[in-house]
Design a protein around this motif. Sequence first.
Motif, PDB file in Angstrom:
ATOM      1  N   ALA A 153       0.720  -1.411   0.112  1.00  0.00           N
ATOM      2  CA  ALA A 153      -0.153  -0.056   0.198  1.00  0.00           C
ATOM      3  C   ALA A 153       0.915   1.397  -0.120  1.00  0.00           C
ATOM      4  CB  ALA A 153      -0.835  -0.173   1.272  1.00  0.00           C
ATOM      5  N   LEU A 154       1.913   1.257   0.822  1.00  0.00           N
ATOM      6  CA  LEU A 154       3.040   2.374   0.964  1.00  0.00           C
ATOM      7  C   LEU A 154       3.626   2.624  -0.422  1.00  0.00           C
ATOM      8  CD1 LEU A 154       4.377   4.654   2.299  1.00  0.00           C
ATOM      9  CD2 LEU A 154       5.924   2.723   3.138  1.00  0.00           C
ATOM     10  N   ALA A 155       3.844   1.374  -1.316  1.00  0.00           N
ATOM     11  CA  ALA A 155       4.652   1.542  -2.262  1.00  0.00           C
ATOM     12  C   ALA A 155       3.745   2.104  -3.589  1.00  0.00           C
ATOM     13  CB  ALA A 155       5.118   0.210  -2.735  1.00  0.00           C
ATOM     14  N   LEU A 156       2.311   1.716  -3.434  1.00  0.00           N
ATOM     15  CA  LEU A 156       1.556   2.164  -4.423  1.00  0.00           C
ATOM     16  C   LEU A 156       1.281   3.748  -4.006  1.00  0.00           C
ATOM     17  CD1 LEU A 156      -1.102  -0.624  -4.738  1.00  0.00           C
ATOM     18  CD2 LEU A 156       0.507   0.113  -6.482  1.00  0.00           C
ATOM     19  N   LEU A 157       1.280   4.163  -2.937  1.00  0.00           N
ATOM     20  CA  LEU A 157       1.046   5.341  -2.708  1.00  0.00           C
ATOM     21  C   LEU A 157       2.133   6.277  -3.154  1.00  0.00           C
ATOM     22  CD1 LEU A 157      -0.661   7.915  -1.189  1.00  0.00           C
ATOM     23  CD2 LEU A 157       0.670   7.220   0.988  1.00  0.00           C
ATOM     24  N   ILE A 158       3.441   5.985  -2.891  1.00  0.00           N
ATOM     25  CA  ILE A 158       4.593   6.598  -3.030  1.00  0.00           C
ATOM     26  C   ILE A 158       4.706   6.641  -4.680  1.00  0.00           C
ATOM     27  CG2 ILE A 158       7.072   6.610  -3.313  1.00  0.00           C
ATOM     28  CD1 ILE A 158       7.045   5.559  -0.350  1.00  0.00           C
ATOM     29  N   ALA A 159       4.355   5.635  -5.488  1.00  0.00           N
ATOM     30  CA  ALA A 159       4.378   5.606  -6.997  1.00  0.00           C
ATOM     31  C   ALA A 159       3.386   6.519  -7.604  1.00  0.00           C
ATOM     32  CB  ALA A 159       3.964   4.022  -7.363  1.00  0.00           C
ATOM     33  N   ARG A 162       4.660  12.713  -7.326  1.00  0.00           N
ATOM     34  CA  ARG A 162       5.776  13.181  -8.045  1.00  0.00           C
ATOM     35  C   ARG A 162       7.193  12.812  -7.451  1.00  0.00           C
ATOM     36  NH1 ARG A 162       4.860  19.408  -9.399  1.00  0.00           N
ATOM     37  NH2 ARG A 162       7.124  18.826 -10.527  1.00  0.00           N
ATOM     38  N   LYS A 163       7.979  12.835  -8.142  1.00  0.00           N
ATOM     39  CA  LYS A 163       9.402  12.258  -7.562  1.00  0.00           C
ATOM     40  C   LYS A 163       9.375  11.310  -6.544  1.00  0.00           C
ATOM     41  CE  LYS A 163      11.168  17.196  -7.599  1.00  0.00           C
ATOM     42  NZ  LYS A 163      11.819  18.379  -7.068  1.00  0.00           N
ATOM     43  N   SER A 164       8.646   9.945  -7.219  1.00  0.00           N
ATOM     44  CA  SER A 164       8.236   8.978  -6.438  1.00  0.00           C
ATOM     45  C   SER A 164       9.563   8.301  -6.125  1.00  0.00           C
ATOM     46  CB  SER A 164       7.562   7.928  -7.300  1.00  0.00           C
ATOM     47  OG  SER A 164       7.920   7.777  -8.433  1.00  0.00           O
ATOM     48  N   LEU A 165      10.494   8.207  -6.937  1.00  0.00           N
ATOM     49  CA  LEU A 165      11.764   7.545  -6.747  1.00  0.00           C
ATOM     50  C   LEU A 165      12.565   7.963  -5.517  1.00  0.00           C
ATOM     51  CD1 LEU A 165      13.667   5.093  -7.547  1.00  0.00           C
ATOM     52  CD2 LEU A 165      14.587   6.233  -9.120  1.00  0.00           C
TER      53      LEU A 165
END
Length: 382
Positions: A153-159, A162-165
Amino acid sequence: MTTTATARNAGLDTLRALAIALVFANHYMLFVSGAPTLGWFGEIGWSGVDLFFALSGYLIGNQILGAIRRGQQGSSRFSLGRFYARRLLRTLPNFYVVLALFACWPYFRMDLVLPPLWQFLTFTQNIGLQPGTAFSHAWSLCVEEQFYFLLPALALLIAARRKSLLLAWLAVAGVLIAGMLIRSHLWTSYVAAAPEGSRVFYTLIYYSSLCRFDELVVGVALALLKNYHAALWLRLTAYGNWLLLAGGVARALVWSHFLEDHYGYAMTVYGYPLLAFSYALLLLAALSPGALLQKLRIPGAGAIALWSYAIYLVHKTLCMLLRAPLQAQGWEPDHWVTVLLMAAASVLAGFLLYQLVERPFMALRDRYVPSHEVARVQLAAA
């Protein structure tokens, strides 16, 4: 202590086999012989759990981040439902069978108190856990399940940002720093005044999810590196044997400091991320094409690795139950024959649990809930 069924990698299998051997040695010392029967290997054996964490963090993180990256490139999107279904089908069958033995068969739990079942069913048994309770070693599974409930869930939110990496790397660093700060506070406030190795240390720090995410996060960081920094990944894995040497040296140094001062402030705060770093180097070595760790085939390591989750669940209690019968036959716990018999019994029990429970459910999972990669291929072929 779970691992993901992927194409076999001899290096990863070797590390899995090492992890379960470490855990066995430590539990044998603590719960069977009451002495360092296997020397320093048993004393540092608790770190086998951390090696499992690092392995699991990389494998699961690679699944999640790989699926998200393919979704960003226009392929099939990552499905939370598919991930959680596959994860639960991987972990629950074995876990529930062993939990049922503890709950329904008093002989199996001996005279130990079993925490409330709802704590196991919700994977919260590690919170406030007191050492010496029945099925206490399930704490590590609780830490993993909590982590993997939050991670996708956190990975999807970050993805989606913007500037997700950049945010992803900041999240990795943030979790590691937060872990050190939390351990520092708990050690200073509660552990410092307690006797060395007391229950306070284990309950507040050792079993705590917030204090033990280090290796899991570093494993995910490796998956992030592989999926989003391909050029750097290729450059690093071109030096697999040097990574193996560096990882071996780093691990030896960290282990030696833990052996000297396991419960001190410095190792409590900084030791776990350093241990995570050393294991990350070994993982990189195992993932380096043509490197020694990947090419080396240790007889039996692949099978032990495959059964390692099942072995982990059953070995501790089985060895405790076997102690009295073996002593009655004249085999004391510190005798090498006793150690070999208990190790063989643990492997056999793990093999049976794998064959009778884990393997059939894995087949059902692959049939009805295929992985994201398999689902993508099936969709493309439809």
